[in-house]
Motif scaffolding. Structure first.
Motif, PDB file in Angstrom:
ATOM      1  N   THR A  35       0.842  -1.197   0.000  1.00 60.30           N
ATOM      2  CA  THR A  35       0.000   0.000   0.000  1.00 60.30           C
ATOM      3  C   THR A  35       0.875   1.245   0.000  1.00 60.30           C
ATOM      4  O   THR A  35       0.660   2.187  -0.770  1.00 60.30           O
ATOM      5  CB  THR A  35      -0.904   0.024   1.253  1.00 60.30           C
ATOM      6  N   LEU A  36       1.872   1.233   0.863  1.00 62.68           N
ATOM      7  CA  LEU A  36       2.785   2.364   0.979  1.00 62.68           C
ATOM      8  C   LEU A  36       3.517   2.600  -0.338  1.00 62.68           C
ATOM      9  O   LEU A  36       3.602   3.723  -0.831  1.00 62.68           O
ATOM     10  CB  LEU A  36       3.805   2.061   2.081  1.00 62.68           C
ATOM     11  N   GLY A  37       3.997   1.493  -0.888  1.00 61.03           N
ATOM     12  CA  GLY A  37       4.713   1.558  -2.163  1.00 61.03           C
ATOM     13  C   GLY A  37       3.827   2.138  -3.243  1.00 61.03           C
ATOM     14  O   GLY A  37       4.257   2.949  -4.053  1.00 61.03           O
ATOM     15  N   PHE A  38       2.564   1.760  -3.206  1.00 64.96           N
ATOM     16  CA  PHE A  38       1.625   2.243  -4.215  1.00 64.96           C
ATOM     17  C   PHE A  38       1.418   3.745  -4.094  1.00 64.96           C
ATOM     18  O   PHE A  38       1.410   4.480  -5.080  1.00 64.96           O
ATOM     19  CB  PHE A  38       0.292   1.513  -4.093  1.00 64.96           C
ATOM     20  N   ILE A  39       1.278   4.213  -2.843  1.00 62.50           N
ATOM     21  CA  ILE A  39       1.086   5.643  -2.624  1.00 62.50           C
ATOM     22  C   ILE A  39       2.272   6.425  -3.191  1.00 62.50           C
ATOM     23  O   ILE A  39       2.119   7.416  -3.884  1.00 62.50           O
ATOM     24  CB  ILE A  39       0.914   5.958  -1.117  1.00 62.50           C
ATOM     25  N   PHE A  40       3.465   5.908  -2.916  1.00 62.98           N
ATOM     26  CA  PHE A  40       4.664   6.589  -3.413  1.00 62.98           C
ATOM     27  C   PHE A  40       4.740   6.552  -4.926  1.00 62.98           C
ATOM     28  O   PHE A  40       5.004   7.541  -5.570  1.00 62.98           O
ATOM     29  CB  PHE A  40       5.923   5.941  -2.841  1.00 62.98           C
ATOM     30  N   SER A  41       4.493   5.348  -5.464  1.00 60.80           N
ATOM     31  CA  SER A  41       4.732   5.204  -6.894  1.00 60.80           C
ATOM     32  C   SER A  41       3.611   5.818  -7.722  1.00 60.80           C
ATOM     33  O   SER A  41       3.781   6.065  -8.900  1.00 60.80           O
ATOM     34  CB  SER A  41       4.922   3.733  -7.261  1.00 60.80           C
ATOM     35  N   ALA A  42       2.474   6.093  -7.087  1.00 63.51           N
ATOM     36  CA  ALA A  42       1.355   6.670  -7.828  1.00 63.51           C
ATOM     37  C   ALA A  42       1.712   8.060  -8.350  1.00 63.51           C
ATOM     38  O   ALA A  42       1.178   8.505  -9.353  1.00 63.51           O
ATOM     39  CB  ALA A  42       0.120   6.739  -6.952  1.00 63.51           C
ATOM     40  N   CYS A  43       2.634   8.732  -7.644  1.00 65.95           N
ATOM     41  CA  CYS A  43       2.935  10.103  -8.063  1.00 65.95           C
ATOM     42  C   CYS A  43       4.233  10.183  -8.848  1.00 65.95           C
ATOM     43  O   CYS A  43       4.998  11.125  -8.744  1.00 65.95           O
ATOM     44  CB  CYS A  43       2.968  11.032  -6.861  1.00 65.95           C
ATOM     45  N   SER A  44       4.499   9.143  -9.644  1.00 65.97           N
ATOM     46  CA  SER A  44       5.756   9.179 -10.395  1.00 65.97           C
ATOM     47  C   SER A  44       5.509   9.575 -11.843  1.00 65.97           C
ATOM     48  O   SER A  44       4.379   9.599 -12.313  1.00 65.97           O
ATOM     49  CB  SER A  44       6.399   7.812 -10.363  1.00 65.97           C
ATOM     50  N   GLN A  45       6.602   9.848 -12.539  1.00 68.65           N
ATOM     51  CA  GLN A  45       6.492  10.146 -13.960  1.00 68.65           C
ATOM     52  C   GLN A  45       6.702   8.855 -14.740  1.00 68.65           C
ATOM     53  O   GLN A  45       7.311   7.929 -14.252  1.00 68.65           O
ATOM     54  CB  GLN A  45       7.574  11.150 -14.358  1.00 68.65           C
ATOM     55  N   SER A  46       6.201   8.820 -15.965  1.00 69.66           N
ATOM     56  CA  SER A  46       6.348   7.571 -16.706  1.00 69.66           C
ATOM     57  C   SER A  46       7.185   7.742 -17.974  1.00 69.66           C
ATOM     58  O   SER A  46       7.421   6.786 -18.685  1.00 69.66           O
ATOM     59  CB  SER A  46       4.981   7.015 -17.058  1.00 69.66           C
ATOM     60  N   ASN A  47       7.633   8.954 -18.270  1.00 66.14           N
ATOM     61  CA  ASN A  47       8.483   9.163 -19.434  1.00 66.14           C
ATOM     62  C   ASN A  47       9.805   8.395 -19.264  1.00 66.14           C
ATOM     63  O   ASN A  47      10.507   8.583 -18.281  1.00 66.14           O
ATOM     64  CB  ASN A  47       8.768  10.657 -19.581  1.00 66.14           C
ATOM     65  N   PRO A  48      10.116   7.517 -20.216  1.00 68.51           N
ATOM     66  CA  PRO A  48      11.296   6.671 -20.046  1.00 68.51           C
ATOM     67  C   PRO A  48      12.612   7.447 -19.995  1.00 68.51           C
ATOM     68  O   PRO A  48      13.595   6.957 -19.461  1.00 68.51           O
ATOM     69  CB  PRO A  48      11.255   5.753 -21.262  1.00 68.51           C
ATOM     70  N   GLN A  49      12.641   8.634 -20.607  1.00 67.91           N
ATOM     71  CA  GLN A  49      13.872   9.417 -20.593  1.00 67.91           C
ATOM     72  C   GLN A  49      14.068  10.087 -19.230  1.00 67.91           C
ATOM     73  O   GLN A  49      15.130  10.575 -18.909  1.00 67.91           O
ATOM     74  CB  GLN A  49      13.809  10.521 -21.660  1.00 67.91           C
ATOM     75  N   GLU A  50      12.993  10.121 -18.461  1.00 65.08           N
ATOM     76  CA  GLU A  50      13.016  10.900 -17.223  1.00 65.08           C
ATOM     77  C   GLU A  50      13.237  10.022 -16.012  1.00 65.08           C
ATOM     78  O   GLU A  50      13.188   8.818 -16.063  1.00 65.08           O
ATOM     79  CB  GLU A  50      11.663  11.613 -17.070  1.00 65.08           C
ATOM     80  N   TYR A  51      13.472  10.670 -14.911  1.00 61.18           N
ATOM     81  CA  TYR A  51      13.514   9.973 -13.638  1.00 61.18           C
ATOM     82  C   TYR A  51      12.840  10.877 -12.620  1.00 61.18           C
ATOM     83  O   TYR A  51      12.702  12.083 -12.836  1.00 61.18           O
ATOM     84  CB  TYR A  51      14.951   9.677 -13.220  1.00 61.18           C
ATOM     85  N   TYR A  52      12.401  10.268 -11.528  1.00 61.26           N
ATOM     86  CA  TYR A  52      11.708  11.013 -10.496  1.00 61.26           C
ATOM     87  C   TYR A  52      12.559  10.899  -9.245  1.00 61.26           C
ATOM     88  O   TYR A  52      12.695   9.820  -8.680  1.00 61.26           O
ATOM     89  CB  TYR A  52      10.317  10.405 -10.318  1.00 61.26           C
ATOM     90  N   ASP A  53      13.168  11.976  -8.855  1.00 59.08           N
ATOM     91  CA  ASP A  53      14.140  11.907  -7.770  1.00 59.08           C
ATOM     92  C   ASP A  53      13.937  13.022  -6.751  1.00 59.08           C
ATOM     93  O   ASP A  53      14.795  13.884  -6.568  1.00 59.08           O
ATOM     94  CB  ASP A  53      15.564  11.954  -8.359  1.00 59.08           C
ATOM     95  N   PRO A  54      12.779  13.020  -6.068  1.00 60.80           N
ATOM     96  CA  PRO A  54      12.516  14.084  -5.089  1.00 60.80           C
ATOM     97  C   PRO A  54      13.414  13.971  -3.857  1.00 60.80           C
ATOM     98  O   PRO A  54      13.559  14.934  -3.114  1.00 60.80           O
ATOM     99  CB  PRO A  54      11.044  13.861  -4.718  1.00 60.80           C
ATOM    100  N   LEU A  55      14.029  12.806  -3.669  1.00 63.95           N
ATOM    101  CA  LEU A  55      14.854  12.607  -2.477  1.00 63.95           C
ATOM    102  C   LEU A  55      16.342  12.813  -2.781  1.00 63.95           C
ATOM    103  O   LEU A  55      17.207  12.349  -2.041  1.00 63.95           O
ATOM    104  CB  LEU A  55      14.655  11.178  -1.938  1.00 63.95           C
ATOM    105  N   GLU A  56      16.615  13.505  -3.881  1.00 64.48           N
ATOM    106  CA  GLU A  56      18.000  13.609  -4.352  1.00 64.48           C
ATOM    107  C   GLU A  56      18.981  14.041  -3.261  1.00 64.48           C
ATOM    108  O   GLU A  56      20.087  13.513  -3.156  1.00 64.48           O
ATOM    109  CB  GLU A  56      18.081  14.571  -5.543  1.00 64.48           C
ATOM    110  N   LYS A  57      18.560  15.008  -2.444  1.00 64.13           N
ATOM    111  CA  LYS A  57      19.469  15.525  -1.412  1.00 64.13           C
ATOM    112  C   LYS A  57      19.921  14.430  -0.449  1.00 64.13           C
ATOM    113  O   LYS A  57      21.111  14.284  -0.178  1.00 64.13           O
ATOM    114  CB  LYS A  57      18.770  16.636  -0.625  1.00 64.13           C
ATOM    115  N   ILE A  58      18.941  13.659   0.039  1.00 65.59           N
ATOM    116  CA  ILE A  58      19.268  12.565   0.963  1.00 65.59           C
ATOM    117  C   ILE A  58      20.006  11.465   0.212  1.00 65.59           C
ATOM    118  O   ILE A  58      20.981  10.909   0.703  1.00 65.59           O
ATOM    119  CB  ILE A  58      17.975  11.970   1.591  1.00 65.59           C
ATOM    120  N   ASN A  59      19.516  11.174  -1.003  1.00 71.51           N
ATOM    121  CA  ASN A  59      20.140  10.133  -1.815  1.00 71.51           C
ATOM    122  C   ASN A  59      21.625  10.392  -2.040  1.00 71.51           C
ATOM    123  O   ASN A  59      22.432   9.471  -2.021  1.00 71.51           O
ATOM    124  CB  ASN A  59      19.448  10.038  -3.175  1.00 71.51           C
TER     125      ASN A  59
END
Lengths: 201, 247
Positions: B16-40
């Motif tokens: 469920t948690l994973g779904f909530i997170f992944s629901a707000c992702s982008q799907s363009n293959p050239q792109e990435y979704y990295d809102p946690l970049e600072k911590i990452n």
């Protein structure tokens, strides 16, 4: 094999005539086998340069020649640079493209040494909009194999390589990350980037 | 029984948690979704120093001490341990043939293959087909979610991290192998880590120590490689991009 080569040569000549006559005649669409032959010749040239086992310096010069011959270098260079390209002057652009060419030969050339004694088999190509995606298998000396897919585009009536996907990873994306980060470190200056690219590897 | 129900609830919550997170992702293959970049990025430098201090030196030792022959045995052994999990995941993805293939591999290699250290199954026409719960989630339609770099584990996404945790908790091997042998199997996996680092030595060295921005390079390699794998080794038109489009 010999007949294939002479057919290729004839096709190349035909292609050249076709390019020359582009204003006079309708452009003949390039076929899937043309795209595959381009990649076969390209990979043969790369492998024979690697297998000669000459010094890095000589090898890098050869890779630069191969890259210029088979790839759409100005387009790749422009794509790697991103929006900065638009703001650059004509002189800045051509200096950058020439430095980029040498950088690519050195950056990837170092990695090509792993291909010593390997074999590349072209297979499973498909049409894309404006070109072909040519599939291939790189079989290394130790028997392990990698999938390489070559994006070949119709560049003004002539096939040129535009991108390569190694196990799904786009070389163009990889270069964009490299160039983008170099540019950021130099405050977005294309001149500083170019002078860095002249020696970077 | 009680233990199993508790596990199932945990898994349910994670998904469920994973779904909530992944629901707000982008799907363009050239792109990435990295809102946690600072911590990452912080985790990345931590992982990089771990590699420099421990894993890389350990892999060098492994390369010297462990012969190619023994390396293959260790590889086979740890691969065999993951076959029950492969079988379960193939089944969850509705791939019955692949699932029975993994089951057959496990049975053949554990018995004829001397506890899994050799791989006669491959020679009998049962090729290895790895899977994981991240792939299962993908087949169920979950999006990739944000990119995450996990401490000790390196590159992942929210979907794949959920998969790692579920695979860890639900691994069928746990109910097959008596718990007193667990230390041995975990030990083998740890050694195999050094073995893998040794096998891909040049590639990883190059990625971590010779790129301009090792964080960005690793993110790119992981995401594109993983997507390629999930799409049955095909490059889509979206992946190709438009060569003539101006940016």
């Amino acid at each position: 094999m010999r007949t294939n080569k002479s057919i290729t040569r004839r096709l190349t000549i035909a292609g050249m005539i076709g390019t020359a006559g582009v204003y006079a005649f309708p452009v003949v669409a390039l076929s899937k086998s043309d795209a595959e032959k381009l990649i076969e010749r390209l990979t043969n040239d790369v492998l024979s340069a690697v297998n000669e086992q000459k010094s890095d310096k000589i090898m890098f010069v050869k890779f630069e020649m191969i890259f210029s011959k088979y790839a759409d270098v100005p387009l790749i260079a422009r794509k790697a640079l991103g929006p900065t390209w638009r703001e650059a002057s004509k002189a800045q652009r051509s200096a950058y493209v020439s430095a980029f060419k040498g950088y690519m030969a050195r950056y990837y050339g170092k990695r090509f040494e792993d291909f010593l004694g390997s074999k590349i088999v072209v297979s499973n190509s498909r049409k894309t909009s404006g070109g072909f995606l040519v599939g291939s298998n790189i079989i290394l000396k130790d028997g392990s194999s990698y999938q390489a897919q070559w994006h070949v585009i119709d560049a003004r009536g002539k096939f040129l390589m535009y991108n390569l996907f190694l196990e799904g990873v786009s070389v163009l994306s990889d270069v964009r990350v490299q160039i983008g980060s170099m540019l950021d470190k130099r405050g977005g200056s294309i001149e500083k980037l170019t002078s860095h690219l002249n020696t970077a590897s | 029984m009680h233990y199993k129900i508790k596990n199932l609830i945990k898994v349910f919550l994670l998904i469920t948690l994973g779904f909530i997170f992944s629901a707000c992702s982008q799907s363009n293959p050239q792109e990435y979704y990295d809102p946690l970049e600072k911590i990452n990025r912080k985790t990345h430098s931590f992982n990089k120093s771990l590699d420099k201090l421990f894993l890389r030196p350990a892999s060098k030792v492994y390369g010297v001490v462990v012969s190619d022959f023994v390396d293959v045995l260790i590889n086979n052994f740890t691969n065999n341990l993951s076959e029950p999990s492969n079988a379960a995941n193939h089944l969850l993805q509705g791939k019955v043939k692949k699932s029975s293939n993994s089951t057959a591999r496990f049975l053949v290699n554990t018995t004829i293959g001397i506890g899994g250290i050799t791989d006669p199954a491959s020679r009998l026409g049962l090729p290895s087909n790895e899977s994981d719960f991240g792939k299962t989630l993908h087949s169920w339609g979950f999006n990739e979610g944000a990119y995450v770099e996990l401490p000790f584990y390196a590159a992942s996404t929210v979907r794949d991290t959920t998969g790692i945790v579920v695979d860890f908790i639900m691994d069928p091997i746990n109910s097959i192998i008596p718990s007193r042998y667990k230390i041995h199997t975990q030990g083998a996996k740890l050694i195999e880590l050094a073995g893998d680092r040794n096998e891909y030595g040049d590639v990883i060295d190059n990625m971590l120590y010779q790129t301009e921005d090792s964080y960005a390079s690793q993110r790119l390699y992981y995401l594109q490689r993983r997507r390629f794998d999930l799409n049955n080794n095909t490059i889509s038109d979206d992946d190709l991009g438009n060569p003539y489009e101006d940016e």
